[in-house]
Structures are given as C-alpha cells and as structure tokens.
Design a protein around this motif. Structure first.
Motif, PDB file in Angstrom:
ATOM      1  N   GLN A 148       7.516  29.564   8.345  1.00 29.18           N
ATOM      2  CA  GLN A 148       7.185  30.578   9.344  1.00 29.18           C
ATOM      3  C   GLN A 148       7.933  31.882   9.109  1.00 29.18           C
ATOM      4  O   GLN A 148       7.509  32.930   9.585  1.00 29.18           O
ATOM      5  N   LYS A 149       9.040  31.844   8.346  1.00 30.80           N
ATOM      6  CA  LYS A 149       9.794  33.086   8.121  1.00 30.80           C
ATOM      7  C   LYS A 149       8.917  34.185   7.525  1.00 30.80           C
ATOM      8  O   LYS A 149       9.055  35.348   7.866  1.00 30.80           O
ATOM      9  N   ASP A 150       8.004  33.792   6.653  1.00 30.85           N
ATOM     10  CA  ASP A 150       7.070  34.759   6.064  1.00 30.85           C
ATOM     11  C   ASP A 150       5.787  34.760   6.903  1.00 30.85           C
ATOM     12  O   ASP A 150       4.731  34.308   6.460  1.00 30.85           O
ATOM     13  N   ALA A 151       5.891  35.290   8.111  1.00 34.91           N
ATOM     14  CA  ALA A 151       4.816  35.140   9.100  1.00 34.91           C
ATOM     15  C   ALA A 151       3.523  35.806   8.657  1.00 34.91           C
ATOM     16  O   ALA A 151       2.434  35.243   8.840  1.00 34.91           O
ATOM     17  N   GLN A 152       3.606  36.993   8.084  1.00 33.91           N
ATOM     18  CA  GLN A 152       2.375  37.651   7.659  1.00 33.91           C
ATOM     19  C   GLN A 152       1.745  36.913   6.478  1.00 33.91           C
ATOM     20  O   GLN A 152       0.531  36.752   6.406  1.00 33.91           O
ATOM     21  N   GLN A 153       2.576  36.450   5.556  1.00 37.42           N
ATOM     22  CA  GLN A 153       2.066  35.660   4.442  1.00 37.42           C
ATOM     23  C   GLN A 153       1.311  34.434   4.955  1.00 37.42           C
ATOM     24  O   GLN A 153       0.226  34.093   4.451  1.00 37.42           O
ATOM     25  N   VAL A 154       1.881  33.777   5.955  1.00 35.13           N
ATOM     26  CA  VAL A 154       1.231  32.615   6.556  1.00 35.13           C
ATOM     27  C   VAL A 154      -0.142  32.988   7.110  1.00 35.13           C
ATOM     28  O   VAL A 154      -1.146  32.297   6.875  1.00 35.13           O
TER      29      VAL A 154
END
Length: 282
Positions: A148-154
């Motif tokens: 979830q840390k890379d929210a936009q990537q997700v």
C-alpha cells in the motif's frame, strides 16, 4: 529455492505448476529487501502453493535525472532472506533479457497517471505497467502482491488488470513501518542521521490529518493545509506535493468530501537528495 534468469525457464516452471493445479503467487520487487517486501511473500505463502519473487531494477521507470545507477542492490542478502521466507523461485532477469534489442512495446494506463507521482515523474508509470505486464505474462500467477505504500502504483496496476482482463487477483498488503512511524523503503538507506530523524515528519503529517478527518474535518483543502503545515515545520523537509484525493480516480477533493467516500492522503517529500513517499487511506 531456484534462482532463474531466463524468461523461457521461468515460464516453463510456472506452467508446470499450474498444470499440476498448484496456485501461484507473485511478489514483484526491485530487490534490496526489507520486512515490507517479506510481508508480501509471507502473505503469498499463506494463500498459494508456490511463490515467485522477482528481483529486477526496472530501468524504464527511472527518469533521466533519477537514481537508477545508484539504486541500492544486495542480491546475496536478498536471496538469503527469500530462501528463509520459503519462497520457491526467484526471477532475476537482466535488462537485456527483459528488453532485448529492438524492444519497443509498452503498456500505458491513462487517466490516473497524470497526477501525483505521474505529474512529478513523467513516463514513470508507463515503465511500471510495462514491466508488470511482462511479469504477469511470464509468471502467470493466480495472485500478485503489492504494498500500500505505493498507493498510486497500486491504483494504476489494478486498473491495468481490470481494463486488460489479466486473469489474476491483485492483493494489497499494509505499509510496514519502523518503530517511529517511517514507512519502510529501500531508499531510506540514502538518508543521513539528521535526515533520517527528520523523515518521520511524513508520518506525523499523515497522522495529524487523519486525526482531523476523524474529528469531522472533511474538506480536502483543509486536510492538505494540515499536512503541509506539519511538513513545513521540519527545516530539512522540502515538499513536492501533498494530496487529499479520491482513492479510485486520484482526483483532488477541493471542497467537502462526499459522505460515504474515502480519501487517500499522500505526499512526496525530499530530504537532501532523497525523495520519500507515504500515504494513509481513510
């Protein structure tokens, strides 16, 4: 645990697993692993018969002024950690294997890649979606695990999977944090002692805005002002952006957040030459 560098061999092994009715999980990484990465493989072990971790520092997602050449690498340590975690195979291809001569195809998701990280790092998400699509095609997992840390990537990868009908499930795992709240990241190694101490301001800014939200502050612009004020109180922090956005389309809430809707609080902040991101989804 097998170490595999060949696309053909990786595809052959996972095809054999699938033909034996074994469930396959994939944890894509760029290596230099920490507990956050291992939380992905641990979850994958719980939910699948076989687990593949990929280690590939993807040149396509780095801009010309970014840190591809100095991105931290420690393959020996990574392999030791993954073997201890019970991973079945590690896919570690070369750039030449993934992008051979005359390679000129790409996968691009539009609409949610022109804001936040996409606005700051043009071309970044085209590199991400291209390599992830290749990994999905090579490994053919039933499930793929992301943090979830890379929210936009997700959000971008979930949209790619949905729009292009990839036959797999995307599993999102919670951000793992150090004891003082700093999100675990391979880039934390770049921070000197003063910067490392200062970097906790990201967590404090998010926590302050979360408290305001839970106490009834539901204006997007007010939440951004709260985060910006906390970050500005740290002399070593230089803000790239703060955001209070719709978690689905990543568009900013300016006024009142509609009842029943969530909000993604996110930010990118520089400490010297190191750029860190973090987020809370409320």
């Amino acid at each position: 645990m097998e170490l595999i560098s060949s696309i053909t061999e990786m595809a052959r092994i996972t095809a054999n697993w699938r033909n034996a009715d074994l469930q396959v999980g994939l944890a894509p990484t760029m290596g230099y692993l920490h507990e956050g990465h291992l939380s992905l493989t641990n979850r994958a072990k719980m939910e699948n018969d076989k687990v593949v971790a990929s280690i590939f520092v993807n040149p396509l997602q780095f801009g010309p002024k970014e840190d591809f050449s100095r991105y931290p690498r420690d393959l020996e340590k990574d392999l030791m950690l993954l073997e201890s975690a019970g991973v079945d195979a590690v896919f570690h291809p070369t750039s030449q294997e993934m992008y051979p001569e005359n390679f000129n195809a790409s996968v691009e998701v539009l609409g949610i890649t022109d804001v936040l990280e996409g606005a700051q790092r043009p071309g970044h998400f085209k590199g991400v979606t291209t390599v992830v699509a290749k990994l999905f095609n090579i490994v053919s997992p039933h499930r793929a695990y992301f943090g979830q840390k890379d929210a936009q990537q997700v959000a971008v990868i979930k949209k790619m999977v949905r729009d292009l009908n990839f036959p797999l499930e995307i599993i999102i795992c919670p951000t793992l944090r150090e004891a003082d709240g700093l999100a675990m990241s391979s880039r934390n190694v770049y921070l000197n002692a003063d910067e490392r101490k200062a970097a906790t301001v990201l967590y404090h800014a998010l926590a302050t805005a979360k408290a305001a939200f839970e106490n009834g502050s539901r204006q997007g612009n007010a939440l951004r002002k709260i985060m910006d004020a906390v970050i500005s109180s740290e002399p070593l922090a230089k803000t790239d952006y703060v955001s209070a956005a719709n978690p689905e389309n990543l568009r900013e809430y300016d006024g009142l957040i509609p009842t029943g809707y969530g909000v993604l609080l996110s930010m990118a902040v520089r400490f010297g030459s190191t750029r860190l991101i973090d987020n809370f989804q409320l």
